[in-house]
Structure formats: C-alpha cells, structure tokens
Motif scaffolding. Structure first.
Motif, short mmCIF file in Angstrom:
data_model
loop_
_atom_site.label_atom_id
_atom_site.label_comp_id
_atom_site.label_asym_id
_atom_site.label_seq_id
_atom_site.Cartn_x
_atom_site.Cartn_y
_atom_site.Cartn_z
N ARG A 1 12.92 -21.94 -49.07
CA ARG A 1 11.48 -22.57 -48.77
C ARG A 1 11.42 -23.26 -47.42
NH1 ARG A 1 9.67 -25.44 -53.61
NH2 ARG A 1 7.80 -25.41 -52.47
N ILE A 2 10.31 -22.92 -46.76
CA ILE A 2 10.23 -23.97 -45.66
C ILE A 2 9.62 -25.47 -46.23
CG2 ILE A 2 9.05 -24.22 -43.33
CD1 ILE A 2 9.07 -21.13 -43.40
N ARG A 3 10.42 -26.18 -46.66
CA ARG A 3 9.92 -27.49 -47.05
C ARG A 3 11.20 -28.58 -46.99
NH1 ARG A 3 5.62 -28.97 -50.80
NH2 ARG A 3 6.46 -30.61 -52.14
N CYS A 4 11.16 -29.61 -46.65
CA CYS A 4 12.07 -30.69 -46.73
C CYS A 4 11.79 -32.03 -47.40
CB CYS A 4 12.78 -30.69 -45.37
SG CYS A 4 11.56 -31.57 -44.34
N GLY A 5 12.79 -32.77 -47.59
CA GLY A 5 12.69 -34.06 -48.13
C GLY A 5 12.94 -35.30 -47.36
N VAL A 6 12.22 -36.17 -47.12
CA VAL A 6 12.44 -37.41 -46.34
C VAL A 6 12.35 -38.77 -47.22
CG1 VAL A 6 11.34 -38.79 -44.49
CG2 VAL A 6 11.28 -36.29 -44.39
N VAL A 7 13.33 -39.67 -47.07
CA VAL A 7 13.16 -40.92 -47.48
C VAL A 7 12.42 -41.69 -46.50
CG1 VAL A 7 14.52 -43.05 -48.52
CG2 VAL A 7 15.00 -40.80 -49.00
N ALA A 8 11.18 -42.50 -47.19
CA ALA A 8 10.60 -43.43 -46.07
C ALA A 8 11.14 -44.67 -45.97
CB ALA A 8 9.21 -43.62 -46.59
N ILE A 9 11.05 -45.06 -44.62
CA ILE A 9 11.64 -46.62 -44.32
C ILE A 9 10.71 -47.41 -45.20
CG2 ILE A 9 12.01 -48.18 -42.53
CD1 ILE A 9 13.69 -45.81 -42.27
N SER A 10 11.48 -48.41 -45.77
CA SER A 10 10.51 -49.30 -46.73
C SER A 10 10.77 -50.71 -46.58
CB SER A 10 10.78 -48.86 -48.23
OG SER A 10 12.21 -49.37 -48.37
N PRO A 11 9.78 -51.68 -46.98
CA PRO A 11 10.36 -53.22 -46.69
C PRO A 11 11.61 -53.25 -47.51
CG PRO A 11 8.08 -52.94 -47.55
CD PRO A 11 8.65 -51.60 -47.68
N ALA A 12 12.21 -52.77 -48.40
CA ALA A 12 13.42 -53.16 -49.21
C ALA A 12 14.55 -52.48 -48.08
CB ALA A 12 13.44 -52.04 -50.29
N VAL A 13 14.28 -51.54 -47.54
CA VAL A 13 15.31 -51.37 -46.25
C VAL A 13 15.38 -52.40 -45.38
CG1 VAL A 13 15.70 -49.71 -44.30
CG2 VAL A 13 15.10 -48.85 -46.35
#
Lengths: 377, 402
Positions: free
Chosen positions: A232-244
């Motif tokens: 599938r043309i789809r991908c996953g990303v983890v967002a940069i967050s305040p916890a990071v």
C-alpha cells in the motif's frame, strides 16, 4: 539485527521514502543532500543493520526510531552514524561517528517488538541517540509535531532506503527524498500518524519528516518515519512531542526551573462526607515535566484521623497525602512532603487539585491552604 | 438560531443511536430471545449475545454500591456510551465517544454520585469493546482502553481512590480479564501511602503471574502489569521475574520474555543493589539466559566497591561462554536507557551526556587499574576490549561530510 536481515530480505516493511500519489521517488543529487541527516550502519555483523537519523536540537543528539537499536532483548552494538553520506558503496566505520548510547522508548505491548505495521508496534517507536561528539548542525524542529503533520503544509521525507518499493530499485547508500508533498497525516493513536499516498521501503527507518513552518518558511522536523506497507502507498510516522523535548532536555542537562504555587483560600469541609472537596492551583511557566515536587498543607481539625487527602495531577494521576491517619491528634500539618517519586515525569503545567474530605462524623475541619514547590523543565 | 444541515444530521444520528439502544434485545424474555434469533446471523447480534453472556458471568461482582445516590445524568451518559460503542465503526470513533464520557464524568458536579453510577455500571457486568488497544499514557493514565469497563476503571482513582480500591479488589478476586486485572492492580498500587499497600500488591501480583493461561497468551494489560515488579523493587520479585523471563525464553514466548527483561532492567537501573544481592545468593544467576545476564550485568557501576566485586566475579566465571562475554564487553558500561509510559512507576534515573562522559572516564580509570592486576585469560581479554571501547566513545570526534 534480525529485523534488518528481514528487511533486506524483503519479508517486512519498514521505513520508507515517500512520494505523493502522483510523484515518483527521486534520488536526490548529492549537491542537494541534507547535511542534518545520515545513515546508521553497524560493523559488528556485516551488512544487516541500517537505519536513518537526523541531527536535531543539539549537535550531540540524533533523533531516530527505536526498532533499529533494540530487538529481542539485545542492544545493537558497534554502529556508526555517517552524516550526509551519499554514495553507491557502503560507508566504512571511518566515515561515521560511533554514538555513546540510546534513549529508547518502548511499551509492554505484545506487538512492541514485532516487525509489522501496527499502530501498537510503532506508536512509541522513537529513540534519541547521543554522543560526546558533534554529529553535525542540528535541524530545527516543531515541539509539537502532530499539528504540523496534520496540516496542509508542504512536507518532505528524507532517508536511506535500501530498496525503493515503487520501482524495486536498490537505494544504494544515497540519500533519498520524497520531494515535497502536501498530504495531511491522520492521527492513529497518540503520537502515531499515518500518511496515505506516501510510500515506504526498508532501510529508511528513523528518517526525518520535515514540514514547512508557516511563519518562517523553513523546513522543520515534525516526525520520524517508522513504518510502511509493501502493498500500500501508506506509511507511519511518530510525531515529535513535548515528551521528546523533555527527554532531550534531560540528556542535555538543560536548566530546570523551581517555582511555588499555592492556594490559601480557606475551605470548610462538610462533616462525614463521602464527597471530596476540591482546592486547585493553576501551575504555569513550565514547558516540560516535573523533576521534583514537594507539598505543604494545613488543616484545622480536632481529629486528624477523620481526614482523607489526595493530590491529582493535570493528567489524572493521583497520590494519597493522608488516609485518615494520625488518630486522635489535632490538626493536619504537612511540610515539604516529597511527592517526586509519584509525579516525576508528570506534565507540570495545568490544574493540580488537592481533594480532601472529613469522612467521619463529629468534628469540624477546615483546609487552611496548601502549596506545591515544583522543579520542572 | 439557525440549524445547519450538519447539526441536523448529528441529531438524527443521536436519535437513531438512542432508538437502537432502547429497542435492542436484552435480558431473558422470550421476545428478546426471538429478536436475538432473528439477528443470529449478523455480526452485531453475535457481538451483543457474547456481551450479554459476558455480563451474566460478571453479575456476581459484589461491590457494595456507595450509599450516595447515583448521578442520573452520569448513569445516562454511561448507557449512551455503551450504546454508541456497540455500533461504533472505528477505533477513532470509539476514542471520540470515550473522550465525551471522560469529559462528562470529570465535569460532574457531584463526583461521589458519579462514582456511584460507575460502580453500579461495573456491578451490572455490561461492557462494550472499543477497537482500541490497551495503551498507557503519561503518568500511567490510559491513552486508550480496549473496553468501556477498563476506561471506567481508569477514571475511578481521580474521583475516589477508596472506591477504586474496593472495585479493584472485587475484579482481581474474579480474575476474568487480564486487562481489567491490570487496571485493578494499578489502582491498588496508586492507593499506596508509605508502603501500606505493598503486601497486598505483592500477593495480587503473584496471583496474576500464577495464572498460566494469562502467562501463555499475555495481553498488553498483563505485560504492562509487570511494572508492579519495578514498583515492588525487592529481591524476591527480582527472582520471580528472572524465573519468568527464563520460562518465557524456554517456551519461545518472546513478548513475555521481552517485557520481563525490561522490568528486570528497570529494577536494576533504579537500584543496582538488587542485582548485587541476587548475585551473592546465586553467582551463576542461573535463572537468567546468557544475553539477559550480560545485559543486566552491564548496568554495574564499578566505581562502587560492592558492584566492582560482582563485576570481577562475573568476568572470571568460567561457565559464561565467549558469546556472552563478547556481548557484555560491547555494551558495558551500559549507557542505553529504556523509557516509556509505565502503568505505575515513573521514569527512572538516566544520564545526561555530560554525566555519562564523566562516568565513562571514571570507569576507564577503574578498568585500567583492574587490567594492570589481571591474570591472562578471558577476564583480562574482556577488560582490554572494554578499555578500547571506552577510549573510543569517550573521545570527541568531529563529523565528516561526504
């Protein structure tokens, strides 16, 4: 290590380069190589470890995904980060810098160590790799990358895919980019987002997802590529967050701030009540988490053993302060009770509530007030 | 006020959901049995049937409803949530439904009455799946819950920890769901004040681990529940977790092996004395597999005399194979740290870059001293490898650009 063998064998899908539905994957000419990004490679076991990363916030920090560095209870060892590498041939150790260690995020999810595409697997798939050395000029970043990922702003994913899914071509050790695309990410769970119309391929795990900042026009880091689909043309990303950001602050030993907050409005407590009365304080001025917390409070009562008190953080974590303890002694006075063990890591800013009740009939009680002495980022 | 088409559509959906809830077949009446059989072929009917049977099995929940009269608006809100979740078509939709529930309960004017409504609902045994995972958020507050019941269990401590404890005990006595047990044991741990819940926590934790079906197929909740070991932080729990890790590896239960090792690692990072004591009791650390043993031993701080003694004993132990020692020398002293959102505990200590650098230099001094007095052999070789690696990582390097 095994995961990368799997990846290179083509049995799993990890990392990606991205493209819009209408765009073809492009191999970036070396003249346009982004100097903040590079490839991780190990020299312990031949060619089976590969991931991408980006120097962010500080020259000594690289943001990447987690699954590159720890699998089946084993830490990856003897790996190097080669910044802005852009060749057909594999980098050698002398081309890179060996990081000192890894701050690895995980959960106890049954899927946390699986190499498949799952929001549970990848929702916390993020690592900060650190070293004593200067890895390069750090890229700017969004403190809350989720909003940027879901925006319509121009985005671009960069990294080192071993295989380009859309064409089946080998990626070599060239830095690749999706080119710019406007697709808005969809929040799946927590800090995990997926992009429809953006493809993935193995070897690009940890690649930066840049989003154009509306105010400055500059491309800033908003997330880290962690997963993709082969079919599938789809991908996953983890967002940069305040916890990071907090974790990075700890690694950098950034300056923390101490402040006190109090509420000394007298609060008479109903006698023999099942209901807790609330007294709240608004904590502000912190951008990160609690690293030290002390509570002082005063209750006038003829019998301390009648009183229940607990503290609630803005997120809902609770901690008993007194559970009808102290028997027949009068008044409940607490000075600098250390609550750090419970609330270390709690989001500092927000509404903190002291909840109190006089649970036993016969004596009147009044909360005179309380204060929180807080040290936080 | 002008009503937008979107608003009208919203009312229509809500009205439909209420109708579905009112007329949905429940209970044991023949009419309901008939209705159920007419829908027997549909997924929804099967789901409903399963939930009803589940409700019956839970009906013995013997929590005493607080004297406080339940808040009717919260009662209605929970019922509406139940109905909405049953017809929810996606995890995202369920998440929004649960958020409305949380907001409604948190804004309740009478929290004691809200708690009474929650207890009454839990007592009824009703439930609905959410299509969401068991996902722990910051401070152990749930980011996502797999069922309505687990969502309510998550909320209870912030409203009334005492009531949350009472409900938790009943749920743990029944042991019907791993995820509910995890929420319940969290609520027991959160009730601790100066160690007064430790004994019960230890007993309940052992009860959870002793449930063989759960160990074989652990849910996310069960695995997150291993955080109790980190909270208890004692030698007995360390031994239990080491045994659990070993069994999981033997049975190729990789998820349990991984989670138990993370718990062991966090216990040792928080308090290395636990590892020292375990080593003194059993120098082979025979409950642990080679990689796991090497990983935990890599946490030793050899600037501390007691830990240095363990370190040297470990290196000189002939029973450890070359692969174990090789892995050990590649990670010692371990500067990697595991972070996460834990169910009960908070993130333990971790180094800053500067403090790690200083610590590495001190360890390097110790290694040099130990190398000078070491007899030729495996230990001497390991010390040399560690020294070479430390020299490399403690040296500042500038990046090369290609």
């Amino acid at each position: 290590m095994d995961s990368f063998k799997k990846l290179l064998a083509g049995t799993t899908l990890m990392i990606a380069f991205a493209c819009t539905a209408n765009a073809q994957f492009l191999s970036t000419p070396s003249s346009n190589v982004d100097a903040s990004t590079g490839v991780f490679q190990t020299y312990f076991i031949t060619d089976d470890f590969r991931g991408s990363g980006v120097v962010t916030r500080d020259p000594r920090l690289i943001y990447s995904c987690a699954h590159v560095f720890y699998e089946n209870g084993r830490w990856s060892t003897d790996f190097y980060f080669s910044r802005a590498y852009n060749k057909a041939t594999r980098p050698v150790a002398a081309d890179g810098i060996g990081p000192r260690g890894i701050h690895y995020f995980t959960s106890y999810s049954p899927k946390a160590d699986e190499q498949n595409n799952s929001d549970q697997t990848f929702a916390v798939d993020f690592s900060i790799v650190y070293g004593n050395s200067n890895f390069g000029t750090p890229k700017g970043y969004f403190r809350n990358g989720g909003a940027a990922l879901t925006s319509g702003n121009v985005k671009q994913i960069v990294g080192y895919p071993a295989i380009i899914f859309t064409t089946g071509a080998l990626g070599g050790y060239f830095q690749h980019t999706t080119g710019q695309f406007p697709n808005a990410g969809e929040q799946i769970l927590g800090n995990f987002y997926e992009f429809e119309g953006v493809n993935s391929g193995p070897g690009n795990s940890g690649g930066p997802v840049f989003v154009q900042d509306t105010a400055s026009g500059e491309e800033l880091l908003a997330g880290i590529l962690v997963s993709g689909y082969r079919d599938r043309i789809r991908c996953g990303v983890v967002a940069i967050s305040p916890a990071v950001d907090v974790l990075a602050s700890k690694a950098l030993n950034s300056v923390s701030v101490s402040r006190s907050f109090s509420n000394f409005t007298k609060l008479p407590l109903p006698d023999k009540s099942k209901k807790f009365s609330k007294s709240s304080v608004e904590v502000s001025g912190f951008s990160g988490d609690v690293i030290d917390l002390k509570l002082s409070m005063s209750v006038d009562t003829k019998r301390r053993g009648d009183i229940d008190v607990f503290l609630k953080s803005p997120s809902g974590r609770t901690r008993w302060v007194s559970k009808r303890s102290g028997g027949d002694a009068a008044n409940l006075k607490i000075k600098n009770m250390d609550l750090t063990k419970t609330f270390s890591g709690s989001t500092a800013s927000g509404t903190w509530e002291l909840k109190i009740r006089d649970a036993v009939a016969g004596n009147k009680a009044t909360l005179n007030g309380y204060s929180l002495r807080m040290k936080a980022f | 006020m002008k009503s937008s088409p979107r608003k009208l559509l919203g009312f229509a959906v809500l009205f439909f959901a209420i109708l579905v809830w009112i007329f949905w077949p429940t209970g044991n009446s023949s009419l309901n049995e008939k209705a159920r059989s007419e829908f027997a072929g549909s997924d929804r009917a099967q789901k409903r049937k399963a939930l009803t049977e589940d409700a019956k099995s839970r009906a013995s929940l013997n929590v005493e409803t607080p004297e406080t009269v339940p808040d009717s608006s919260i009662k209605l809100l929970i019922e509406e949530t139940l109905a909405s979740l049953l017809i929810s078509s996606s995890a995202q939709e369920s998440a929004a439904i649960l958020q409305r529930l949380r907001d409604g309960i948190r804004s309740s004017a009478d929290e004691a009455a809200a708690v009474a409504s929650i207890v009454a609902f839990l007592k009824s045994g009703q439930d609905a799946p959410t299509k969401l995972p068991f996902s722990v958020g910051p401070e152990g507050v749930m980011e996502a819950t797999p069922t309505l019941r687990t969502a309510l269990l998550d909320l209870m401590p912030s409203l009334d920890p005492t009531a949350a404890l009472e409900v938790a005990r009943e749920i743990m006595d029944q042991k019907k769901s791993q995820d509910e047990y995890a929420m319940a044991i969290r609520n027991v741990a959160w009730n601790d004040l100066d160690g007064d819940m430790k004994e019960e926590l230890e007993t309940r934790f052992q009860q959870m681990l002793n449930t063989s079906d759960w160990r074989k197929n652990p849910s996310a909740g069960f695995l997150e529940g291993l955080d109790v070991a980190v909270e208890l932080a004692n030698e007995k729990t360390f031994a239990t977790m080491a045994q659990l890790n070993n069994e999981a590896l033997t049975e190729s239960n990789s998820t349990l092996a991984r989670a138990s090792l993370i718990a062991l690692d966090r216990m040792v990072v928080n308090d290395p004395a636990i590892l020292v004591k375990a080593f003194e009791d059993d120098p082979e650390l025979s409950r642990l597999a080679p990689d796991e043993r090497a990983s935990l031993m890599s946490r030793l701080d050899i600037t501390d005399a007691a830990q240095r003694k363990v370190f040297l004993s470990y290196l000189n132990m002939p029973s450890h194979g070359p692969e174990e020692l090789d892995y050990f020398t590649r990670i010692f002293p371990n500067g990697n740290f595991i972070h996460g959102n834990w169910l009960i505990t908070t993130t333990g200590p971790s180094d800053s870059i500067d403090s790690r650098f200083e610590a590495d230099l001190k360890v390097l001094d110790e290694i040099n001293n130990l190398s000078a007095g070491a007899s030729p052999g495996n230990a001497a070789q390991a010390l040399l490898q560690i020294r070479d690696r430390l020299i490399r990582v403690a040296t500042k390097t500038e990046p090369k650009t290609k």
